[in-house]
Design an enzyme around this catalytic site. Structure first.
Site, mmCIF file in Angstrom:
data_model
loop_
_atom_site.group_PDB
_atom_site.id
_atom_site.type_symbol
_atom_site.label_atom_id
_atom_site.label_comp_id
_atom_site.label_asym_id
_atom_site.label_seq_id
_atom_site.Cartn_x
_atom_site.Cartn_y
_atom_site.Cartn_z
ATOM 1 N N GLU A 54 -9.514 -0.343 -17.568
ATOM 2 C CA GLU A 54 -10.901 0.045 -17.258
ATOM 3 C C GLU A 54 -11.518 0.501 -18.569
ATOM 4 O O GLU A 54 -11.177 1.564 -19.094
ATOM 5 C CB GLU A 54 -10.911 1.186 -16.242
ATOM 6 C CG GLU A 54 -10.152 0.807 -14.986
ATOM 7 C CD GLU A 54 -10.782 1.340 -13.723
ATOM 8 O OE1 GLU A 54 -11.530 2.312 -13.801
ATOM 9 O OE2 GLU A 54 -10.515 0.767 -12.659
ATOM 10 N N CYS B 286 -18.701 6.116 -18.928
ATOM 11 C CA CYS B 286 -18.452 4.667 -19.061
ATOM 12 C C CYS B 286 -19.635 3.895 -18.509
ATOM 13 O O CYS B 286 -19.949 2.812 -18.982
ATOM 14 C CB CYS B 286 -17.168 4.268 -18.359
ATOM 15 S SG CYS B 286 -17.104 4.763 -16.649
HETATM 16 P P1 NDP Z 1 -9.432 5.788 -26.106
HETATM 17 O O1 NDP Z 1 -9.236 4.326 -25.977
HETATM 18 O O2 NDP Z 1 -9.585 6.374 -27.454
HETATM 19 O O3 NDP Z 1 -8.194 6.566 -25.445
HETATM 20 C C1 NDP Z 1 -7.794 6.374 -24.104
HETATM 21 C C2 NDP Z 1 -6.348 6.823 -23.934
HETATM 22 O O4 NDP Z 1 -5.471 5.955 -24.669
HETATM 23 C C3 NDP Z 1 -6.089 8.227 -24.461
HETATM 24 O O5 NDP Z 1 -5.179 8.883 -23.610
HETATM 25 C C4 NDP Z 1 -5.477 7.935 -25.818
HETATM 26 O O6 NDP Z 1 -4.735 8.988 -26.317
HETATM 27 C C5 NDP Z 1 -4.613 6.735 -25.493
HETATM 28 N N1 NDP Z 1 -4.190 5.930 -26.625
HETATM 29 C C6 NDP Z 1 -4.797 5.824 -27.850
HETATM 30 N N2 NDP Z 1 -4.112 4.926 -28.610
HETATM 31 C C7 NDP Z 1 -3.084 4.463 -27.855
HETATM 32 C C8 NDP Z 1 -2.036 3.500 -28.070
HETATM 33 N N3 NDP Z 1 -1.917 2.815 -29.218
HETATM 34 N N4 NDP Z 1 -1.149 3.275 -27.070
HETATM 35 C C9 NDP Z 1 -1.262 3.923 -25.900
HETATM 36 N N5 NDP Z 1 -2.221 4.846 -25.645
HETATM 37 C C10 NDP Z 1 -3.127 5.100 -26.597
HETATM 38 O O7 NDP Z 1 -10.665 6.140 -25.170
HETATM 39 P P2 NDP Z 1 -11.369 7.544 -24.963
HETATM 40 O O8 NDP Z 1 -10.397 8.518 -24.393
HETATM 41 O O9 NDP Z 1 -12.126 7.926 -26.189
HETATM 42 O O10 NDP Z 1 -12.398 7.207 -23.786
HETATM 43 C C11 NDP Z 1 -13.668 6.667 -23.992
HETATM 44 C C12 NDP Z 1 -13.723 5.214 -23.582
HETATM 45 O O11 NDP Z 1 -13.275 5.079 -22.242
HETATM 46 C C13 NDP Z 1 -15.134 4.667 -23.575
HETATM 47 O O12 NDP Z 1 -15.137 3.375 -24.139
HETATM 48 C C14 NDP Z 1 -15.497 4.608 -22.100
HETATM 49 O O13 NDP Z 1 -16.485 3.659 -21.792
HETATM 50 C C15 NDP Z 1 -14.175 4.262 -21.488
HETATM 51 N N6 NDP Z 1 -14.129 4.640 -20.083
HETATM 52 C C16 NDP Z 1 -14.121 3.645 -19.142
HETATM 53 C C17 NDP Z 1 -14.132 3.959 -17.796
HETATM 54 C C18 NDP Z 1 -14.141 2.899 -16.747
HETATM 55 O O14 NDP Z 1 -13.976 3.245 -15.590
HETATM 56 N N7 NDP Z 1 -14.317 1.626 -17.066
HETATM 57 C C19 NDP Z 1 -14.162 5.362 -17.344
HETATM 58 C C20 NDP Z 1 -14.146 6.323 -18.418
HETATM 59 C C21 NDP Z 1 -14.131 5.955 -19.737
HETATM 60 P P3 NDP Z 1 -5.418 10.096 -27.253
HETATM 61 O O15 NDP Z 1 -6.770 10.428 -26.686
HETATM 62 O O16 NDP Z 1 -4.493 11.209 -27.098
HETATM 63 O O17 NDP Z 1 -5.532 9.481 -28.596
#
Ligand code: NDP
Length: 458
Positions: free
Chosen positions: A229, A263
């Site tokens: 997502e 999002c």
């Molecule tokens: P990120 O992609 O930065 O992070 C998401 C998760 O992935 C975090 O827990 C992060 O850890 C983890 N992560 C980062 N790198 C890795 C890796 N290499 N392997 C595995 N896990 C990893 O997104 P954000 O948290 O900044 O969220 C914002 C984004 O989410 C926006 O683009 C938004 O649109 C989207 N979003 C989409 C939704 C939907 O329903 N479609 C709902 C809500 C948000 P850590 O943060 O600890 O680095």
């Protein structure tokens, strides 16, 4: 020992340094979850439901504390933190009411001694890697139906919402979910990576497109269920028969709520040339009334930007729009530190050569573009690699349906925006992701429908 430092994005202050997971602890927790899952799946549904009911009671009881924690670690205005927690309650109720019906076994054929049945079995052990912007919603959209349907969940909240993630775990554990069945993992992206190396039966990710791509590559060879997502660049069209003031007030909220870090934030607005000026004027007046300040204050509407690097993304989009001739009507600057601040920013006279009309802003920044007619609006709305939501404001339902049926998006809105319902599937088209959560399909997605062919002996 590795630690994870958690800072308040509104002040820059260290809140706490927590002991973090590492590759070895992630592997040990995954093995324990694997061993524990069959017993959890064997419990009657009523027993698992009782745990989720207990969780709901805990959320209601601790709501003020939970809201304050979320506000402190994410910079979300306190009223919006309460709104998220109150909005979680009907989602919990939906999952409690719908799970039994959604995964009930079905006989689909029964003739001449031959019976065909479908039975939903849990996937097994699933990974949930989650975003920080609505940590209760995006965490629980996976955790609750996964648990109810008999799965164990390895949950890595975002490092920017870890305290909230740990509260979700605490309340579920207090309500009777075994510690090896819902397992919280503390750490940054590297802990997420370690989680993906475990033997899991499903990966459910909410986050950015860039990380989603990395996750798809990491699990691509393994044939496990993968849901992503991801972000969006969600458009709305205001037709010439809509009330420009009412549409502007609704869309300003849709663009700026949660400091634009949703999002499904409205990220692009197209307005029919006949109502463009009135709309733009009302939009700017509405956004001017939004107060930026201490997220803990009751009258704050624009809070802190949760992740400091996003300030550079916003500043670059502003600079690019200005350089290409867009008209800056409001804001456009970082707020003074300490902490991460960016003013609510409105541009008119934008076009699709500008970054702010193409790439997710994920902040309080919006571009408004004039269009000639519905066809031009549809063409521009579809000029994107994303497809999470899209909307139209018009008095005419038939016109709305004509426009929205041509738009590529997982969810479409008529005279509303930035809205999620537990009863409807939540999914994206194109680079906004694959798979879905919510609705009965978002419960079934945590199961494997097993086909039974049963012939009675003659
Ligand atoms: P990120 O992609 O930065 O992070 C998401 C998760 O992935 C975090 O827990 C992060 O850890 C983890 N992560 C980062 N790198 C890795 C890796 N290499 N392997 C595995 N896990 C990893 O997104 P954000 O948290 O900044 O969220 C914002 C984004 O989410 C926006 O683009 C938004 O649109 C989207 N979003 C989409 C939704 C939907 O329903 N479609 C709902 C809500 C948000 P850590 O943060 O600890 O680095």
């Amino acid at each position: 020992m590795t630690t994870l430092s958690i800072h308040n994005p509104a002040t820059g202050e260290l809140i706490i340094a927590l002991p973090a997971d590492d590759a070895a602890s992630v592997a040990a927790k995954a093995a324990a979850a694997r061993a524990a899952q069959p017993l959890w799946a064997a419990f009657p549904l009523a027993r698992r439901k009782a745990c989720i009911e207990g969780f709901r009671t805990g959320v209601v009881r601790d709501l003020e504390l939970l809201a304050a924690t979320m506000t402190r670690e994410t910079g979300k205005p306190i009223k919006m933190s309460r709104n998220e927690l109150n909005g979680l309650l009907p989602r919990i109720d939906f999952f409690l009411q719908e799970t039994e019906r959604s995964i009930a076994g079905e006989t689909v054929f029964d003739e001449g001694g031959m019976r065909e049945q479908i039975q939903h079995e849990p996937l097994g052990v699933v990974a949930n890697i989650s975003a920080w912007n609505y940590p209760w919603f995006v965490g629980c959209n996976v955790i609750l139906p996964a648990l109810l349907t008999g799965n164990a969940v390895l949950y890595k909240p975002s490092e920017y919402a870890t305290l909230t993630g740990l509260e979700i775990c605490r309340l579920l554990h207090e309500a009777g979910v075994p510690r090896d069945i819902l397992v919280g993992l503390v750490g940054g992206g590297e802990v997420g990576q370690a989680l993906l190396e475990q033997e899991v039966d499903g990966v459910f990710f909410t986050g950015s497109h860039a990380t989603g791509q990395r996750i798809a590559q990491a699990v691509g060879q393994r044939f496990v269920k993968l849901q992503l997502e991801l972000g969006g660049k969600d458009p709305t069209y205001v037709a010439d028969d809509a009330d420009p003031k009412a549409a502007a007030e609704s869309l300003a909220d849709g663009a700026m709520y949660n400091t634009g870090q949703s999002c499904c934030s409205v990220e692009r607005i197209y307005v029919h040339e006949r109502s463009y000026d009135a709309f733009v004027d009302a939009f700017v007046q509405t956004v001017k009334s939004y107060r930026m300040g201490d997220p803990a204050s009751e009258d704050t509407y624009i809070g802190a930007i949760t992740r400091a690097p996003q300030l550079d993304v916003l500043a670059a989009q502003v600079a690019d729009a200005k350089a290409q001739g867009a008209k800056l009507l409001l804001g456009g600057h970082r707020g003074e530190g300490p902490g991460n601040w960016f003013e609510a920013t409105v541009f008119s006279d934008v076009n699709h050569s500008m970054e702010l009309m193409r790439e997710e802003s994920f902040g309080p920044l919006i571009g408004i573009q004039k269009v000639r007619d519905d066809d031009e609006a549809v063409r521009l709305m579809n000029d994107t690699r994303y497809g999470l939501t899209a909307g139209v404001y018009t008095r005419d339902e038939a016109r709305a349906k004509r426009v929205l049926s041509q738009v590529k998006a997982g969810s479409v809105y008529w005279n509303c925006c930035d809205r999620v319902s537990p009863r409807l599937p939540w999914s994206g088209v194109g680079d906004s992701g694959v798979g879905l959560t919510l609705s009965r399909y978002g419960i079934q997605t945590f199961t494997r429908p097993k086909a039974w062919h049963l012939r009675q002996p003659a």
